[in-house]
Design an enzyme around this catalytic site. Structure first.
Site, mmCIF file in Angstrom:
data_model
loop_
_atom_site.group_PDB
_atom_site.id
_atom_site.type_symbol
_atom_site.label_atom_id
_atom_site.label_comp_id
_atom_site.label_asym_id
_atom_site.label_seq_id
_atom_site.Cartn_x
_atom_site.Cartn_y
_atom_site.Cartn_z
ATOM 1 N N GLY A 11 10.382 -17.499 -9.636
ATOM 2 C CA GLY A 11 11.172 -16.483 -9.930
ATOM 3 C C GLY A 11 10.769 -15.834 -11.413
ATOM 4 C CG ASN A 106 5.593 -7.874 -1.336
ATOM 5 O OD1 ASN A 106 6.157 -8.690 -1.624
ATOM 6 N ND2 ASN A 106 4.576 -8.026 -0.894
ATOM 7 C CG HIS A 108 -0.433 -9.499 -1.873
ATOM 8 N ND1 HIS A 108 0.043 -10.330 -0.773
ATOM 9 C CD2 HIS A 108 -1.627 -9.569 -1.773
ATOM 10 C CE1 HIS A 108 -1.055 -10.929 -0.257
ATOM 11 N NE2 HIS A 108 -2.136 -10.286 -0.876
ATOM 12 C CB SER A 135 -1.380 -4.578 -4.815
ATOM 13 O OG SER A 135 -2.766 -4.748 -4.818
ATOM 14 C CB THR A 140 4.723 -0.388 6.185
ATOM 15 O OG1 THR A 140 3.334 -1.176 6.109
ATOM 16 C CG2 THR A 140 4.894 0.766 5.190
ATOM 17 C CG ASP A 144 0.579 -8.966 2.624
ATOM 18 O OD1 ASP A 144 1.562 -8.718 1.707
ATOM 19 O OD2 ASP A 144 0.029 -10.077 2.518
#
Ligand code: GRF
Length: 221
Positions: A11, A106, A108, A135, A140, A144
């Site tokens: 976290g 997200n 990544h 990134s 979607t 990734d």
């Protein structure tokens, strides 16, 4: 901007968001934190900050779709403007993602489209990459594979192992995520017609985090 954050582990990205909000650098509110792991330290960080934090174990659910329906009905209940996957390590079913396209991002730890999936730092070292990074992308159904919004580059140094590299990338993930959220909140970054817009124009290449932790557009070489 109401944020729901999904996290499976430590976290630190969640904490970066919370600290940026507390410092007045991000006009947002974390309205719920959700995890697939009951013992995720991210849940403790959320509760320490007085934020509702829930975990739901995938065990006991017949299928991924079943689990996601339950988890995301709880996410929807906090009425987020944006869902932030910050170290959420579980695949999300296609239908769940498709129903939230443009409302879920997200972070990544690689320069996508390079090194999707897991063990990205080792993948980068194995490929002898000289530049690695992180990134932020819209989620979607392709793992990734959603449109990349912004990236932070990190040089690979001689003598790096995966742990050392991961640590330096993580230090850049935090300002990258905060800067991206700031520009979504300001409306400069938006999802429109199945793609990313920046200042109203389709984004041609990911924004880059500069040394002052601002997102900049690089001109084509
Ligand atoms: C980060 O490296 C994130 O990019 C990856 O998992 C890690 C999560 O770290 N997907 P934390 O839980 O935010 O500390």
């Amino acid at each position: 901007m109401r944020l729901a954050v999904l996290a499976s582990g430590r976290g630190s990205n969640l904490l970066a968001i919370l600290e940026a909000i507390a410092r007045g650098e991000l006009d947002a509110q974390v309205v719920g934190v959700f995890s697939d792991k009951a013992d995720a330290p991210a849940l403790v960080r959320a509760r320490d900050a007085g934020i509702a934090a829930r975990s739901l174990s995938p065990r006991g659910f017949a299928s991924r779709v079943d689990f996601d329906e339950h988890l995301f009905s709880q996410v929807d209940a906090v009425q987020p403007d944006l869902i932030v996957c910050a170290g959420y390590m579980r695949l999300i079913s296609d239908a769940t993602v498709a129903a939230r396209t443009g409302r879920m991002i997200n972070i990544h730890p690689s320069l996508l489209p390079d090194f999707k999936g897991l063990r990205t730092h080792q993948q980068a070292l194995d490929a002898k990459a000289r530049v690695h990074g992180a990134s932020v992308h819209y989620v979607t159904p392709e793992l990734d594979g959603g449109p990349v919004i912004a990236q932070a580059r990190v040089a690979v140094e001689a003598g790096d192992d995966a742990a050392r590299l991961a640590e330096r990338v993580l230090q850049r993930e935090h300002p990258l995520l905060v800067a991206t959220l700031r520009e979504i909140s300001s409306g400069r970054i938006a999802w429109k017609n199945n793609g990313v817009r920046f200042d109203g124009h389709p984004l041609q290449a990911p924004l880059q985090l500069d040394d002052c932790n601002h997102l900049i557009q690089e001109l084509p070489a």
